[in-house]
Design an enzyme around this catalytic site. Structure first.
Site, PDB file in Angstrom:
ATOM      1  CG  ASN D  54      37.934  45.702  42.339  1.00 40.79           C
ATOM      2  OD1 ASN D  54      37.987  45.071  43.393  1.00 40.79           O
ATOM      3  ND2 ASN D  54      38.970  46.332  41.831  1.00 40.79           N
ATOM      4  CD  GLU D  56      41.172  45.764  37.797  1.00 40.92           C
ATOM      5  OE1 GLU D  56      41.121  46.874  38.357  1.00 40.92           O
ATOM      6  OE2 GLU D  56      42.241  45.256  37.408  1.00 40.92           O
ATOM      7  CG  ASN D  57      37.623  41.560  30.603  1.00 37.60           C
ATOM      8  OD1 ASN D  57      38.109  41.787  29.510  1.00 37.60           O
ATOM      9  ND2 ASN D  57      36.973  40.437  30.868  1.00 37.60           N
ATOM     10  CB  ALA D  58      42.434  41.067  29.259  1.00 42.08           C
ATOM     11  CE1 TYR D  60      43.999  46.577  31.761  1.00 42.71           C
ATOM     12  CE2 TYR D  60      44.294  48.895  32.279  1.00 42.71           C
ATOM     13  CZ  TYR D  60      44.801  47.615  32.210  1.00 42.71           C
ATOM     14  OH  TYR D  60      46.097  47.363  32.584  1.00 42.71           O
ATOM     15  CD  GLU D  67      31.765  51.141  44.275  1.00 41.20           C
ATOM     16  OE1 GLU D  67      32.272  50.277  43.522  1.00 41.20           O
ATOM     17  OE2 GLU D  67      32.287  52.249  44.483  1.00 41.20           O
ATOM     18  CB  CYS D 102      29.410  52.922  41.231  1.00 38.41           C
ATOM     19  SG  CYS D 102      30.325  51.475  40.648  1.00 38.41           S
TER      20      CYS D 102
HETATM   21 ZN   LIG Z   1      32.404  52.252  40.102  1.00 37.55          ZN
END
Ligand SMILES: [Zn+2]
Ligand SMILES: [Zn+2]
Ligand SMILES: [Zn+2]
Ligand SMILES: [Zn+2]
Lengths: 154, 154, 154, 154
Positions: D54, D56-58, D60, D67, D102
């Site tokens: 995964n 992530e980003n600030a 979200y 996946e 996903c």
């Molecule tokens: Zn997912």
């Protein structure tokens, strides 16, 4: 899951009425890219109904589905508890089914409420969130015990 | 872009009034993961105001920003032409700025309308979409001439 | 921002070389819905190049842009520091520009690296992340001081 | 679905081996916001394995799941046919399950391939896409007959 030719929902609004609202909401769809219109009508715990449609974007992946739009709308007015959501599209031979992203979005607000997958003629199939998203990952899982603390290296 | 200590918007609602609405909308934020509340208030072409908040998800990337929520809400009621949007958060030292995804979402509905980035005390900065998303990709670009037809191999 | 008819990047690979890699990556695009192919080539801090393409989905908003695909690929192999990314499409009359979502995704990994917006003939425009996403919201902002503690009501 | 204490997959790599790869991939997770690391390992039709995590980003909602990252990576190298994907997290008491987004992304590439939901100790549950996303909406549905032509009003 079953076909219900006609039935009455517990809050005065019939399932047919909720589906009709989702069909009306579909008219506002902004979908210049897919030309695939979708509408949704969400029944909150107290009987209030919210409606929404899909809103697409030139960057396709930034668009919004009707179901998520409708739930967000309800949340933005203080609602977080829902009884059912009806979904409508223009597909004549198929009950319109929510995408996986919307199933996850619905599941955030509980696993036991109902989803009505409809056709333009008003016929529908009823499923609940647990059936649509089995063995789901939800809010509770984020706080479960983890095998190890992640080092604070970010 | 400039600080405006006080001003009147063309439709009777002042910029201050629009920012106040975005601050109120923030109260409905569903953000159990970030605890970062955001509110937005959108002024449509005819003076109607729509409000929204962020709505998060246990699968973080399926959440929704306040700005997109608000625009989707307006579209779901037949609106596609906007004059301005005000954004509010709890950050005291910083004007809250829209994420790139929201800038693209705003841009779908034009490049020349206004965005007010506010602080909880009501002070703000005014920018338009073109300033927030320069050399943007938009609806028109999808139909531009391409160098070659893609073979139908999907 | 400027046109560079020819230039050499600091790590041995020329800008032209990076753009050529993005054009090649475009060939793998899975875009049965938009038929709009995009490729990207990302130059990491140590000179390694990663490539990616857009990957669409029947639920349009769950698709993936080429730029984000490429950055995710690099992160999945341990990279978090980048020097430049080149973007390619089939548009003949226009330099392909990243969507707002991708600009925000790039910005997560710094504001001062370069983006090359190209045409199929290899000509390009150079911009950095700060120019593409002015007054951006980033990782630092989430931990800034807030006006009030949110009650734990979720 | 069943527990398999030990088994051999058809391409030489065992399910245990694929899960081990997903556990290794998890180490690269960029998740400063959730601190919830996820890894995935994807087995392509010809036996090649792709891995991802995964990112992530600030903002979200602009982040990426492990996946989807992994599938996009494979597509970016010319793969569109898959046999199985293993998923790993740090949760000790629970088999990590894919989010709805996903599941929809997997479904784009077929409904009959396998998903291994694992625990850090290597134990797992096997499900296929159809079980994870029943009555799904997919690529075929977009071209189905619609009840009416939408007026070209966009
Ligand atoms: Zn997912
Ligand atoms: Zn959806
Ligand atoms: Zn946003
Ligand atoms: Zn993009």
């Amino acid at each position: 899951w079953l076909h219900h030719p006609a039935s009455v929902h517990q809050d005065g609004i019939t399932v047919e009425g909720l589906i009709r609202r989702s069909l009306e909401a579909k008219e506002f769809a902004y979908c210049p890219y897919s030309r695939f219109r979708v509408g949704a009508a969400l029944l909150a715990h107290d009987g209030k109904v919210f409606t929404g449609c899909n809103v697409e974007n030139a960057c396709y992946n930034l668009g919004m589905c009707a179901e998520r739009n409708t739930i967000c709308k309800a949340v933005s007015e203080g609602y977080r508890s829902f009884k059912a959501v009806a979904i409508a599209s223009d597909l004549i031979d198929q009950f319109i089914s929510p995408c996986g992203g919307c199933r996850q979005f619905m599941r955030e607000f509980g696993t036991s409420w109902d989803v009505y997958l409809s056709k333009p003629d008003g016929s529908y199939v009823e499923m609940n969130i647990s059936e649509l998203l089995p063995v789901s990952f939800g809010p509770e899982d984020l706080s479960m015990k983890k095998v190890l603390k992640i080092p604070n290296k970010y």
